[in-house]
Design a protein around this motif. Structure first.
Motif, mmCIF file in Angstrom:
data_model
loop_
_atom_site.group_PDB
_atom_site.id
_atom_site.type_symbol
_atom_site.label_atom_id
_atom_site.label_comp_id
_atom_site.label_asym_id
_atom_site.label_seq_id
_atom_site.Cartn_x
_atom_site.Cartn_y
_atom_site.Cartn_z
ATOM 1 N N GLU A 1 0.825 -1.202 0.000
ATOM 2 C CA GLU A 1 0.000 0.000 0.000
ATOM 3 C C GLU A 1 0.866 1.262 0.000
ATOM 4 O OE1 GLU A 1 -3.352 2.451 -0.037
ATOM 5 O OE2 GLU A 1 -3.016 0.360 -0.603
ATOM 6 N N VAL A 2 1.933 1.258 0.787
ATOM 7 C CA VAL A 2 2.840 2.413 0.800
ATOM 8 C C VAL A 2 3.492 2.585 -0.562
ATOM 9 C CG1 VAL A 2 4.922 3.404 1.818
ATOM 10 C CG2 VAL A 2 3.274 2.198 3.275
ATOM 11 N N VAL A 3 3.943 1.475 -1.146
ATOM 12 C CA VAL A 3 4.575 1.535 -2.466
ATOM 13 C C VAL A 3 3.592 2.073 -3.498
ATOM 14 C CG1 VAL A 3 5.524 0.129 -4.337
ATOM 15 C CG2 VAL A 3 6.264 -0.268 -1.980
ATOM 16 N N ARG A 4 2.330 1.672 -3.402
ATOM 17 C CA ARG A 4 1.321 2.157 -4.346
ATOM 18 C C ARG A 4 1.122 3.659 -4.211
ATOM 19 N NH1 ARG A 4 -3.772 3.637 -4.615
ATOM 20 N NH2 ARG A 4 -4.078 3.411 -2.359
ATOM 21 N N GLN A 5 1.045 4.123 -2.963
ATOM 22 C CA GLN A 5 0.767 5.530 -2.713
ATOM 23 C C GLN A 5 1.970 6.423 -3.006
ATOM 24 O OE1 GLN A 5 -0.664 5.880 1.318
ATOM 25 N NE2 GLN A 5 -2.631 4.897 0.870
ATOM 26 N N ARG A 6 3.166 5.878 -2.833
ATOM 27 C CA ARG A 6 4.371 6.713 -2.951
ATOM 28 C C ARG A 6 5.328 6.144 -4.001
ATOM 29 N NH1 ARG A 6 5.966 8.288 3.213
ATOM 30 N NH2 ARG A 6 7.149 9.865 2.047
ATOM 31 N N ALA A 7 4.765 5.647 -5.079
ATOM 32 C CA ALA A 7 5.529 4.932 -6.102
ATOM 33 C C ALA A 7 6.626 5.768 -6.736
ATOM 34 C CB ALA A 7 4.583 4.414 -7.188
ATOM 35 N N ASP A 8 6.441 7.093 -6.783
ATOM 36 C CA ASP A 8 7.414 7.954 -7.453
ATOM 37 C C ASP A 8 8.415 8.583 -6.493
ATOM 38 O OD1 ASP A 8 6.141 7.457 -9.899
ATOM 39 O OD2 ASP A 8 4.711 9.093 -9.563
#
Length: 234
Positions: A185-192
């Motif tokens: 979920e963190v990776v999805r939200q802060r992918a960039d």
């Protein structure tokens, strides 16, 4: 891949750094032993302060089953001659935001009560025996080759009977899944974003967490070692 190693220097934990093609958040896994020498926890604490977000293990809420299972290692520091302490990292006071996606004490208790009665009986019967042994031999236990963990199933895991599958699903698999979902979920939200996510979980959880992260496209790119218990007794 070695996660916990026993060697001439003592027992060491491999801090694993993972990245994925295309960039984005890096993940740093800290395989923990819940009891260790104080300097191990201070070294982990220092590293965590440099991260941007922590994903931390920890069952919250009352559970007689959790209290019983954790007693088998909490007795080790009671023997002051061991030189060991329980994990005392102040995760909430590191100045780094953290999430604790673990199951609750109520969930664990309910899951434990659903286990086959033989599994529950054997578990409760083993707690006092193991606890007494750990009080007297805790340091030697942590310096034994049996403490080693790698990312492949052990012979014991491959040969365990089906009635124990539900136990390990409760103790490991279900909780590993929660950790991976939180990271995803963190990776999805802060992918960039170029950030570091620290995953701080017991070493036995790391193989399952790694498998989940591999499914997200992550791969281990480096590792360095922290001494958990030194071969030279304090």
């Amino acid at each position: 891949m070695q996660i916990i190693e026993n060697s001439i220097v003592g027992t060491r934990s491999a801090v694993l750094r993972l990245t994925r093609r295309g960039g984005g958040p890096a993940i740093v896994i800290f395989p923990m032993l819940h009891v260790a020498e104080p300097q191990f926890f201070r070294a982990v604490e220092a590293r965590l302060r440099e991260c941007d977000l922590l994903v931390v293990e920890g069952i919250q809420g009352a559970s007689a089953a959790v209290d019983g299972l954790t007693a088998t290692y909490r007795v080790m520091p009671v023997n002051e001659e061991s030189g060991l302490v329980e994990d005392d990292i102040p995760y909430g006071d590191l100045g780094v935001p953290f999430v604790a996606p673990d199951i609750s004490g109520k969930e664990f208790e309910e899951g434990f009560q659903e286990l086959p009665w033989k599994v529950r009986a054997l578990t409760w019967a083993s707690v006092p025996v193991v606890s007494i042994g750990q009080f007297f031999t805790g340091r030697r236990t942590l310096l034994s080759p049996d403490i080693e963990v790698n990312d492949l199933p052990t012979a014991q895991e491959e040969l365990r009977s089906a009635q124990w599958d539900a136990f390990f699903d409760l103790v490991l698999d279900r909780r590993d899944g929660r950790a991976v979902a939180a990271v995803a979920e963190v990776v999805r939200q802060r992918a960039d974003e170029d950030i570091e996510i620290a995953v701080v979980y017991g070493a036995r959880h790391v193989p399952g967490i790694l498998r989940g992260l591999y499914g997200l496209g992550y791969r281990v790119v480096s590792a360095d070692w922290l001494v958990v218990v030194s071969a030279q007794e304090t």
